[in-house]
Enzyme design. Structure first.
Site, PDB file in Angstrom:
ATOM      1  N   HIS A  31      -2.130  -8.957   1.845  1.00  0.00           N
ATOM      2  CA  HIS A  31      -1.796  -7.709   2.550  1.00  0.00           C
ATOM      3  C   HIS A  31      -2.924  -7.414   3.544  1.00  0.00           C
ATOM      4  O   HIS A  31      -3.094  -8.137   4.516  1.00  0.00           O
ATOM      5  CB  HIS A  31      -1.594  -6.611   1.486  1.00  0.00           C
ATOM      6  CG  HIS A  31      -0.960  -5.348   1.970  1.00  0.00           C
ATOM      7  ND1 HIS A  31      -0.337  -5.217   3.176  1.00  0.00           N
ATOM      8  CD2 HIS A  31      -0.850  -4.116   1.379  1.00  0.00           C
ATOM      9  CE1 HIS A  31       0.128  -3.978   3.315  1.00  0.00           C
ATOM     10  NE2 HIS A  31      -0.178  -3.293   2.236  1.00  0.00           N
ATOM     11  N   HIS A  77       5.827 -13.103   7.587  1.00  0.00           N
ATOM     12  CA  HIS A  77       5.960 -11.698   7.201  1.00  0.00           C
ATOM     13  C   HIS A  77       7.117 -11.550   6.222  1.00  0.00           C
ATOM     14  O   HIS A  77       8.097 -12.297   6.297  1.00  0.00           O
ATOM     15  CB  HIS A  77       6.205 -10.803   8.421  1.00  0.00           C
ATOM     16  CG  HIS A  77       5.869  -9.376   8.162  1.00  0.00           C
ATOM     17  ND1 HIS A  77       6.770  -8.493   7.632  1.00  0.00           N
ATOM     18  CD2 HIS A  77       4.705  -8.694   8.310  1.00  0.00           C
ATOM     19  CE1 HIS A  77       6.177  -7.318   7.490  1.00  0.00           C
ATOM     20  NE2 HIS A  77       4.922  -7.418   7.881  1.00  0.00           N
ATOM     21  N   ARG A  87       2.996  -5.426  17.127  1.00  0.00           N
ATOM     22  CA  ARG A  87       1.615  -4.952  17.028  1.00  0.00           C
ATOM     23  C   ARG A  87       0.655  -6.083  17.422  1.00  0.00           C
ATOM     24  O   ARG A  87      -0.401  -5.848  18.004  1.00  0.00           O
ATOM     25  CB  ARG A  87       1.326  -4.447  15.606  1.00  0.00           C
ATOM     26  CG  ARG A  87       2.234  -3.284  15.205  1.00  0.00           C
ATOM     27  CD  ARG A  87       2.117  -2.959  13.734  1.00  0.00           C
ATOM     28  NE  ARG A  87       2.458  -4.092  12.900  1.00  0.00           N
ATOM     29  CZ  ARG A  87       2.213  -4.161  11.585  1.00  0.00           C
ATOM     30  NH1 ARG A  87       1.614  -3.150  10.978  1.00  0.00           N
ATOM     31  NH2 ARG A  87       2.572  -5.222  10.895  1.00  0.00           N
ATOM     32  N   SER A 144       0.833  -1.216   0.000  1.00  0.00           N
ATOM     33  CA  SER A 144       0.000   0.000   0.000  1.00  0.00           C
ATOM     34  C   SER A 144       0.863   1.260   0.000  1.00  0.00           C
ATOM     35  O   SER A 144       0.623   2.189  -0.788  1.00  0.00           O
ATOM     36  CB  SER A 144      -0.974   0.007   1.180  1.00  0.00           C
ATOM     37  OG  SER A 144      -0.322  -0.331   2.374  1.00  0.00           O
ATOM     38  N   ASP A 201      -2.128  -9.139  11.856  1.00  0.00           N
ATOM     39  CA  ASP A 201      -3.486  -9.581  11.539  1.00  0.00           C
ATOM     40  C   ASP A 201      -3.948 -10.791  12.348  1.00  0.00           C
ATOM     41  O   ASP A 201      -5.130 -11.127  12.333  1.00  0.00           O
ATOM     42  CB  ASP A 201      -3.587  -9.920  10.049  1.00  0.00           C
ATOM     43  CG  ASP A 201      -3.435  -8.679   9.209  1.00  0.00           C
ATOM     44  OD1 ASP A 201      -3.941  -7.633   9.632  1.00  0.00           O
ATOM     45  OD2 ASP A 201      -2.794  -8.754   8.159  1.00  0.00           O
TER      46      ASP A 201
HETATM   47  N1  AMX Z   1       1.623 -20.341   6.082  1.00  0.00           N
HETATM   48  C1  AMX Z   1       2.117 -21.228   5.198  1.00  0.00           C
HETATM   49  N2  AMX Z   1       3.141 -20.972   4.360  1.00  0.00           N
HETATM   50  C2  AMX Z   1       3.709 -19.766   4.494  1.00  0.00           C
HETATM   51  C3  AMX Z   1       3.269 -18.802   5.417  1.00  0.00           C
HETATM   52  C4  AMX Z   1       2.182 -19.133   6.241  1.00  0.00           C
HETATM   53  N3  AMX Z   1       1.666 -18.281   7.113  1.00  0.00           N
HETATM   54  N4  AMX Z   1       4.046 -17.714   5.284  1.00  0.00           N
HETATM   55  C5  AMX Z   1       4.926 -17.965   4.297  1.00  0.00           C
HETATM   56  N5  AMX Z   1       4.720 -19.206   3.813  1.00  0.00           N
HETATM   57  C6  AMX Z   1       5.370 -19.836   2.679  1.00  0.00           C
HETATM   58  C7  AMX Z   1       5.187 -18.935   1.460  1.00  0.00           C
HETATM   59  O1  AMX Z   1       3.920 -19.157   0.854  1.00  0.00           O
HETATM   60  C8  AMX Z   1       6.346 -19.347   0.594  1.00  0.00           C
HETATM   61  O2  AMX Z   1       6.001 -20.578  -0.040  1.00  0.00           O
HETATM   62  P1  AMX Z   1       6.462 -20.885  -1.557  1.00  0.00           P
HETATM   63  O3  AMX Z   1       7.954 -20.932  -1.477  1.00  0.00           O
HETATM   64  O4  AMX Z   1       5.815 -22.188  -1.846  1.00  0.00           O
HETATM   65  O5  AMX Z   1       5.961 -19.746  -2.392  1.00  0.00           O
HETATM   66  C9  AMX Z   1       7.428 -19.639   1.615  1.00  0.00           C
HETATM   67  O6  AMX Z   1       6.762 -19.846   2.875  1.00  0.00           O
HETATM   68  C10 AMX Z   1       8.410 -18.486   1.807  1.00  0.00           C
HETATM   69  O7  AMX Z   1       7.687 -17.309   2.052  1.00  0.00           O
HETATM   70  P2  AMX Z   1       8.315 -16.146   2.937  1.00  0.00           P
HETATM   71  O8  AMX Z   1       9.528 -15.627   2.242  1.00  0.00           O
HETATM   72  O9  AMX Z   1       8.475 -16.591   4.352  1.00  0.00           O
HETATM   73  O10 AMX Z   1       7.136 -15.064   2.960  1.00  0.00           O
HETATM   74  P3  AMX Z   1       6.835 -13.980   1.847  1.00  0.00           P
HETATM   75  O11 AMX Z   1       7.693 -12.794   2.125  1.00  0.00           O
HETATM   76  O12 AMX Z   1       6.867 -14.557   0.485  1.00  0.00           O
HETATM   77  O13 AMX Z   1       5.315 -13.630   2.156  1.00  0.00           O
HETATM   78  C11 AMX Z   1       3.454 -13.225   3.559  1.00  0.00           C
HETATM   79  C12 AMX Z   1       4.940 -12.946   3.325  1.00  0.00           C
HETATM   80  C13 AMX Z   1       2.965 -12.344   4.711  1.00  0.00           C
HETATM   81  C14 AMX Z   1       2.654 -12.856   2.303  1.00  0.00           C
HETATM   82  C15 AMX Z   1       3.277 -14.707   3.901  1.00  0.00           C
HETATM   83  O14 AMX Z   1       3.955 -14.997   5.117  1.00  0.00           O
HETATM   84  C16 AMX Z   1       1.834 -15.142   4.005  1.00  0.00           C
HETATM   85  O15 AMX Z   1       1.212 -15.463   2.985  1.00  0.00           O
HETATM   86  N6  AMX Z   1       1.246 -15.152   5.257  1.00  0.00           N
HETATM   87  C17 AMX Z   1      -0.134 -15.444   5.445  1.00  0.00           C
HETATM   88  C18 AMX Z   1      -0.986 -14.253   5.012  1.00  0.00           C
HETATM   89  C19 AMX Z   1      -0.824 -13.104   5.973  1.00  0.00           C
HETATM   90  O16 AMX Z   1      -0.843 -13.260   7.187  1.00  0.00           O
HETATM   91  N7  AMX Z   1      -0.666 -11.883   5.437  1.00  0.00           N
HETATM   92  C20 AMX Z   1      -0.597 -10.650   6.269  1.00  0.00           C
HETATM   93  C21 AMX Z   1       0.699  -9.913   6.111  1.00  0.00           C
HETATM   94  C22 AMX Z   1       0.713  -8.632   6.914  1.00  0.00           C
HETATM   95  C23 AMX Z   1      -0.102  -7.585   6.217  1.00  0.00           C
HETATM   96  O17 AMX Z   1       0.267  -7.051   5.213  1.00  0.00           O
HETATM   97  N8  AMX Z   1      -1.258  -7.282   6.728  1.00  0.00           N
END
Ligand code: AMX
Length: 426
Positions: A263, A309, A318, A233, A364
């Site tokens: 996000h 994250h 937070r 964002s 979240d």
């Molecule tokens: N559950 C399962 N798998 C997860 C995970 C979770 N909570 N978080 C990361 N992973 C996986 C990723 O999908 C990725 O898998 P891939 O290699 O098969 O694509 C692998 O772990 C490596 O990812 P990463 O480098 O640790 O995370 P990222 O920087 O790519 O993504 C985020 C970060 C937040 C999108 C991811 O952790 C996620 O999808 N979390 C769940 C959704 C969530 O809580 N989002 C809120 C974020 C905060 C916000 O903006 N509000």
């Protein structure tokens, strides 16, 4: 103490001079490199943006202007906005001047309600929020002044005016969306004896006999206000603003990014996950049941919402602030109890799973359960709250960008074939 505008008039020339000197003496030094993985992987960790409002250290979490977020949880969001912009918390006088300024600007033009009234009954509340912000672009002072030919050194002034205008109107707009979209009855008039977030809580009309819902809103607005410059964002808003699109265009764009499930939408996904657990196990599950459910989710190729994250490598402070609030206000609420149990369980599961670089909860993971506790059960609305709060950060970043005369964004893109050739791949 000086008003926001006076303070910025004093600070920005000093900051411009500092940057001018830095570029003159060190402009060609390298601060970051980009690997092939980073270029294909969302530019993770590449240092190519400047943001002075806040910093997220992987091992500490958010600090606003150097102050850890956990030291700011008892502040008003208006104080945070002042801090984001000026590097100082306002004194009583500066705070009340800012609050008065916002109150004077809070009236929402009737055409905004007309546009919202024409939207489909099932329009997503984030679409409504982004649309409301966008239609107000016609009121942009920056757009008008730019057309008249204002000098570049003055850009930040109408941008600040637009920002204050937008911040002042957002609680009424967001509360109006809540009441309209979820059939809560007519809009509630603002109460000018209340602070910005207290007024927001009041206009939503959520029953609040103890005042804890208003306190929750104050906390929510503080915690989500800013998270440095590279998140979707903030970065989107920055990028759009760099074309000298005004704050209305820029914030609307940023909100559209916030609406994504990875996000800002994650908070509603997270509560869905918690409620699915509650339903499946008919109440608070045992730790073993929770572990099973988590593995089922992961084995189905889904993520555990609220965990992981892009930057953080510790529990998000937070989340800890929300958890602390929940432990004080609703320790026996079943949904909150599940959130707490997840906190004690999921990190080990994710560590064993071995994919997520950060197995700890993000902001979240807990916020939705608290909203649910107060009877706000309309999940689709949760990201709107995030959006209202994050507008404080997006707008302070735009004011700074224009104040410091930042250039239009234009990184270089390359094709896959170029990368292959460059690295000597077959
Ligand atoms: N559950 C399962 N798998 C997860 C995970 C979770 N909570 N978080 C990361 N992973 C996986 C990723 O999908 C990725 O898998 P891939 O290699 O098969 O694509 C692998 O772990 C490596 O990812 P990463 O480098 O640790 O995370 P990222 O920087 O790519 O993504 C985020 C970060 C937040 C999108 C991811 O952790 C996620 O999808 N979390 C769940 C959704 C969530 O809580 N989002 C809120 C974020 C905060 C916000 O903006 N509000």
């Amino acid at each position: 103490m000086a008003t926001l505008k006076e303070k910025l008039s004093e600070l920005l020339p000093q900051k411009q001079q500092e940057i001018h000197q830095l570029l003159k003496e060190h402009g060609d030094k390298v601060i970051s490199e980009v690997t092939v993985r980073q270029a294909f992987g969302g530019m993770r960790g590449v240092k190519a943006l400047i943001c002075d409002t806040s910093l997220v250290e992987p091992d500490k979490g958010l600090a606003i202007r150097g102050i850890p977020i956990l030291d700011l949880v008892d502040k008003f969001p208006e104080e945070i906005f002042y801090l984001l912009l000026t590097d100082e918390l306002p004194d009583k006088e500066a705070l009340s001047s800012l609050q008065k300024d916002l109150q004077e600007r809070e009236e929402v033009p009737s055409y905004v309600w007309d546009v919202l009234d024409t939207m489909a009954d099932d329009a997503h509340p984030m679409t409504m929020l982004s649309t409301a912000v966008l239609v107000m672009q016609r009121d942009s002072l920056f757009a008008k002044e730019y057309r008249k030919g204002i000098s570049k050194s003055e850009y930040w002034k109408p941008v600040l005016e637009d920002s204050l205008q937008l911040i002042a109107r957002l609680p009424s707009i967001a509360a109006g969306i809540y009441r309209k979209r979820f059939n809560k009855g007519p809009r509630i008039e603002p109460d000018n004896n209340l602070d910005w977030a207290g007024n927001f809580a009041h206009m939503m009309g959520v029953p609040d006999p103890t005042g804890d819902f208003a306190n929750m809103m104050r906390l929510y607005m503080v915690l989500h206000s800013d998270h440095e410059g590279g998140n979707v964002s903030a970065h989107t808003c920055h990028c759009v603003g760099s074309a000298l699109s005004d704050p209305f265009y820029s914030v609307s764009a940023g909100l559209n990014g916030l609406a994504g499930p990875l996000h800002g939408l994650a908070n509603q996904e997270c509560l869905r996950f918690v409620l699915a657990l509650k339903e499946k196990y008919n109440g608070v599950p045992t730790k073993e049941q929770l572990v099973d459910f988590a593995w089922e989710t992961l084995n189905a190729g889904k993520v555990i919402p609220g965990y992981g994250h892009a930057v953080l490598r510790v529990t998000d402070p937070r989340f800890l602030a929300f958890r602390d609030f929940g432990l004080r206000v609703c320790p026996d609420d079943e949904v909150f109890k599940i959130v707490d149990l997840l906190f004690n369980t999921i990190p080990d599961v994710l560590k064993e799973h071995g994919k997520a670089k950060n197995p700890w909860p993000n902001v979240d993971a807990g916020s939705g359960s608290l909203l649910y506790h107060f009877g706000m059960k309309e999940f689709d609305y949760y990201t709107v709250l995030f959006g209202v709060s994050r507008s404080l950060g997006m707008l302070s970043q735009i004011v700074m960008s224009r104040g410091l005369g930042e250039a239009i964004e234009r990184p270089k893109s390359v094709g896959t074939d170029w990368v292959k050739k460059f690295v000597g791949a077959e």
